[in-house]
Design a protein around this motif. Sequence first.
Motif, mmCIF file in Angstrom:
data_model
loop_
_atom_site.group_PDB
_atom_site.id
_atom_site.type_symbol
_atom_site.label_atom_id
_atom_site.label_comp_id
_atom_site.label_asym_id
_atom_site.label_seq_id
_atom_site.Cartn_x
_atom_site.Cartn_y
_atom_site.Cartn_z
ATOM 1 N N TYR A 137 0.800 -1.217 0.000
ATOM 2 C CA TYR A 137 0.000 0.000 0.000
ATOM 3 C C TYR A 137 0.836 1.272 0.000
ATOM 4 O O TYR A 137 0.275 2.370 -0.093
ATOM 5 C CB TYR A 137 -0.940 0.009 1.207
ATOM 6 C CG TYR A 137 -1.992 -1.073 1.156
ATOM 7 C CD1 TYR A 137 -3.134 -0.923 0.377
ATOM 8 C CD2 TYR A 137 -1.861 -2.245 1.877
ATOM 9 C CE1 TYR A 137 -4.110 -1.908 0.327
ATOM 10 C CE2 TYR A 137 -2.828 -3.242 1.832
ATOM 11 C CZ TYR A 137 -3.949 -3.063 1.057
ATOM 12 O OH TYR A 137 -4.908 -4.036 1.003
ATOM 13 N N GLN A 508 -5.383 -6.293 -5.625
ATOM 14 C CA GLN A 508 -5.095 -5.234 -6.580
ATOM 15 C C GLN A 508 -3.802 -4.530 -6.194
ATOM 16 O O GLN A 508 -3.668 -4.039 -5.071
ATOM 17 C CB GLN A 508 -6.258 -4.232 -6.627
ATOM 18 C CG GLN A 508 -7.556 -4.849 -7.127
ATOM 19 C CD GLN A 508 -8.715 -3.887 -7.049
ATOM 20 O OE1 GLN A 508 -8.819 -3.113 -6.111
ATOM 21 N NE2 GLN A 508 -9.598 -3.933 -8.030
ATOM 22 N N LYS A 509 -2.887 -4.472 -7.124
ATOM 23 C CA LYS A 509 -1.583 -3.874 -6.887
ATOM 24 C C LYS A 509 -1.529 -2.492 -7.513
ATOM 25 O O LYS A 509 -1.849 -2.318 -8.693
ATOM 26 C CB LYS A 509 -0.481 -4.767 -7.469
ATOM 27 C CG LYS A 509 0.929 -4.236 -7.264
ATOM 28 C CD LYS A 509 1.316 -4.233 -5.802
ATOM 29 C CE LYS A 509 2.776 -3.816 -5.633
ATOM 30 N NZ LYS A 509 3.146 -3.706 -4.207
ATOM 31 N N TRP A 510 -1.093 -1.500 -6.717
ATOM 32 C CA TRP A 510 -0.995 -0.128 -7.182
ATOM 33 C C TRP A 510 0.443 0.361 -7.026
ATOM 34 O O TRP A 510 1.193 -0.124 -6.188
ATOM 35 C CB TRP A 510 -1.941 0.790 -6.398
ATOM 36 C CG TRP A 510 -3.376 0.417 -6.522
ATOM 37 C CD1 TRP A 510 -4.066 -0.440 -5.731
ATOM 38 C CD2 TRP A 510 -4.295 0.877 -7.515
ATOM 39 N NE1 TRP A 510 -5.363 -0.553 -6.151
ATOM 40 C CE2 TRP A 510 -5.538 0.255 -7.247
ATOM 41 C CE3 TRP A 510 -4.210 1.757 -8.591
ATOM 42 C CZ2 TRP A 510 -6.673 0.485 -8.021
ATOM 43 C CZ3 TRP A 510 -5.341 1.986 -9.362
ATOM 44 C CH2 TRP A 510 -6.550 1.348 -9.077
ATOM 45 N N THR A 511 0.789 1.335 -7.832
ATOM 46 C CA THR A 511 2.117 1.937 -7.717
ATOM 47 C C THR A 511 2.159 2.843 -6.491
ATOM 48 O O THR A 511 1.128 3.167 -5.898
ATOM 49 C CB THR A 511 2.449 2.754 -8.969
ATOM 50 O OG1 THR A 511 1.468 3.806 -9.113
ATOM 51 C CG2 THR A 511 2.429 1.877 -10.212
ATOM 52 N N GLN A 536 -11.553 8.106 -9.930
ATOM 53 C CA GLN A 536 -10.609 7.711 -10.972
ATOM 54 C C GLN A 536 -10.594 8.741 -12.092
ATOM 55 O O GLN A 536 -11.606 9.346 -12.425
ATOM 56 C CB GLN A 536 -10.992 6.338 -11.530
ATOM 57 C CG GLN A 536 -9.981 5.748 -12.494
ATOM 58 C CD GLN A 536 -10.375 4.353 -12.943
ATOM 59 O OE1 GLN A 536 -11.551 4.037 -12.994
ATOM 60 N NE2 GLN A 536 -9.398 3.527 -13.250
ATOM 61 N N ASP A 555 -5.701 6.586 -13.309
ATOM 62 C CA ASP A 555 -5.118 6.956 -12.017
ATOM 63 C C ASP A 555 -6.214 7.181 -10.974
ATOM 64 O O ASP A 555 -7.313 7.652 -11.287
ATOM 65 C CB ASP A 555 -4.277 8.225 -12.147
ATOM 66 C CG ASP A 555 -2.912 7.958 -12.761
ATOM 67 O OD1 ASP A 555 -2.590 6.763 -12.947
ATOM 68 O OD2 ASP A 555 -2.181 8.915 -13.052
ATOM 69 N N ILE A 590 -2.208 7.353 -7.731
ATOM 70 C CA ILE A 590 -1.595 6.039 -7.875
ATOM 71 C C ILE A 590 -2.125 5.407 -9.150
ATOM 72 O O ILE A 590 -3.212 5.758 -9.616
ATOM 73 C CB ILE A 590 -1.887 5.130 -6.659
ATOM 74 C CG1 ILE A 590 -3.393 4.947 -6.470
ATOM 75 C CG2 ILE A 590 -1.227 5.665 -5.401
ATOM 76 C CD1 ILE A 590 -3.767 3.986 -5.366
ATOM 77 N N SER A 591 -1.348 4.499 -9.716
ATOM 78 C CA SER A 591 -1.718 3.846 -10.967
ATOM 79 C C SER A 591 -1.744 2.340 -10.765
ATOM 80 O O SER A 591 -0.991 1.809 -9.936
ATOM 81 C CB SER A 591 -0.727 4.193 -12.077
ATOM 82 O OG SER A 591 -0.640 5.591 -12.258
ATOM 83 N N PRO A 592 -2.600 1.645 -11.518
ATOM 84 C CA PRO A 592 -2.529 0.179 -11.484
ATOM 85 C C PRO A 592 -1.149 -0.289 -11.897
ATOM 86 O O PRO A 592 -0.546 0.260 -12.820
ATOM 87 C CB PRO A 592 -3.595 -0.249 -12.500
ATOM 88 C CG PRO A 592 -4.501 0.926 -12.632
ATOM 89 C CD PRO A 592 -3.664 2.134 -12.409
ATOM 90 N N GLN A 593 -0.614 -1.268 -11.198
ATOM 91 C CA GLN A 593 0.745 -1.719 -11.487
ATOM 92 C C GLN A 593 0.817 -2.296 -12.895
ATOM 93 O O GLN A 593 -0.031 -3.076 -13.308
ATOM 94 C CB GLN A 593 1.197 -2.780 -10.489
ATOM 95 C CG GLN A 593 2.680 -3.046 -10.515
ATOM 96 C CD GLN A 593 3.086 -4.026 -9.429
ATOM 97 O OE1 GLN A 593 2.356 -4.978 -9.170
ATOM 98 N NE2 GLN A 593 4.212 -3.791 -8.795
#
Length: 683
Positions: A137, A508-511, A536, A555, A590-593
């Motif tokens: 996170y 869900q992985k986020w940057t 979003q 984002d 943040i962006s989706p990885q």
Amino acid sequence: MTETLRTAGHPVSPARESGRFRKGCNPYAQTGRSKLQSQRVSLNQQIIKAMRLRAGAENLLRATDNNKVRDMVMLELSFVNSNLQLLKEELEGLNGSVEVYQNEKDALCFPLIPLGLKETKEVDFVTPIKDLIQEHYSEDPAEYEDKILDVMDMRQAVRTPSRNGLGIELLISYYNQLSLLESRFFQPNRQLGLFFTWYDSFTGVPVCQQHLSLEKASILFNIGALYTQIGTRCDRKTQAGLDSTIEAFQRAAGVLSHLKESFTHTPSFDMSPSMQNMLIRLMLAQAQECAFEKMVLPGIRNQYFSLLKVAQEATKVSDVYNLINQSITQAPIKEHVPPAWFYTVQVKLQHYRALAHYFVAVAMLDHQLNSKDDVDQQEMLLSQLYDAMPDGLAPLSILRSKEERKRVGKAHLRKAVMGHEEAVRVQSLCRSLRKIEILQEILRVSHKRSLNKYAEHEQEDDFDMMAAPNIIAKSDQKIEIVKPEFSKVKVVDFFHDLGPISVFSAKQKWTAPRKICLMPGDQDQGFTLEGESAVQVTSLDPASHAARSGLRDGDIIVSVAGRDCKWNSVTELIKMLKEMPENGLDIQVISPQGLETVQLPKCATYSGGLPKTYSLTCLTLDDVQSRKGKKVVKKLSFLNWGSKNTKKMASTVSLPSAVESTPQQVSESTAHFPDALDGSSLY
């Protein structure tokens, strides 16, 4: 209620000191149940120690070829196995100590069988969860340490729940909290590094897993077990107490049924499908028994119809215990169930069957057909009492003949006496049941009553031994499984600050958050905002200042000017952005990885006062292989518009106007939306 035990080395947060969370009972309180659970904990530790010694001896026996060493190991192994067997027998004795859980006011009531709570070892959530918060996170884990300790406090409390509704609510709250934790921190393809250890309720054998399903299944088992302990504790000498007992056992059956359906591959045998099937039947049988007690609590009227009805109700209780006896005597359940349970089921089976025959005998011997009786109704009831009439006689012939009624009555009395004698014999075979004085007194009184009744009608020249037919079970008491309602217990998401769980979850992985600087410019930022709680960015104009600053399609805006906005709606977020100062505004997104290598299709709509709306789409062509095998990336240019009409009609990149638009204006352009809109707004 007392303070919960805390894991050594961790401080106590003010929230926990203020009593925000429900606590469990003091495990060191000098009550019968707490002493029993303390002995269970000690036995579990001794059993796991003996199992480790046995495993070490077996490994040494396989590894050595020295005969002298092998002889010594064999001797040690025989001692360890003997000690382990004694410990398991002692644990069986604790499980068979049903009298500890009974209500002290229940004079001359059969003891009910409760389930003991499963024991567990402490688990330190701090380090694994803090590491995941920082890595997954990108948050400061120190800010969530108190929340993690709250989870540990709750887990510590559920090890010793109070035996009432608050204890049930505490266990359900933790179970619901586990579902939130599973979504937040337990990734499907990666273990968190937490080891959950639970002991088998019947054998004390430990089971250790990293998966959260063992924790959830064990909590469900303890919810069902606590319901049984609440049921046995109710006052069964009152109608209200019996109603509470019936409800408790029905709810226990419902929780165990949910456990069987939801967790089918649990490694602990006490939660296996075969054991759960037997336990569910046992809970419903005890509820049926209490329903019979509720019916006879006001007293049994010495009338023909009342006696036959009570007889069929008693047969129903005997039949449900007979079903349990068939499953409890089968392997491998027989090897795990305490012997006291096995004998208790057989005693009740024989006792209630004998009671049924006794009540039918009284109805036949004490009541003769006369002119005031409803002959048709008595004939119909008698025909529905048996699966086959005795000696092929017709129901009406039995009712009208005094001798036939006496023959049938004495046949039932003989079967009642034999049933009571068998119940006394089975009870004498079990050491635990011999210690329960109430059980002995019930069986003695019932046996003596049947003998006295038979002696009143016994004759020296009576050689006609009619076989009493089987009585058909029938009950007006509706006993069924009550499904658990976990959703009624609301819980607080300890990790609410991480954001909506539908977006910020372990799956869900986020940057990591990155800063974007927005500059004021005629209310034209070049993107659209969508979503509620986790807003979003969509339809981003690549030529806009926001895109050049690093903003991308897809984002999620997590903060505006340092204020967290993960839970803000579109309307609230637009209001924050409209208050942009002259020197610009910093937001974090943040962006989706993996978004760096994938560009989504860009769409924009432009009306410009034209009678029709034209949609212009810019597609990105990636990973196109040329004929020579080289990768060529072709990108179409995005169309820009530099002019606006006098009516200030703009594309979808404009901020919503503070002035409410008329319906006609809204239909002409998608650029202007009222500030109170809660769906998707254009920005």
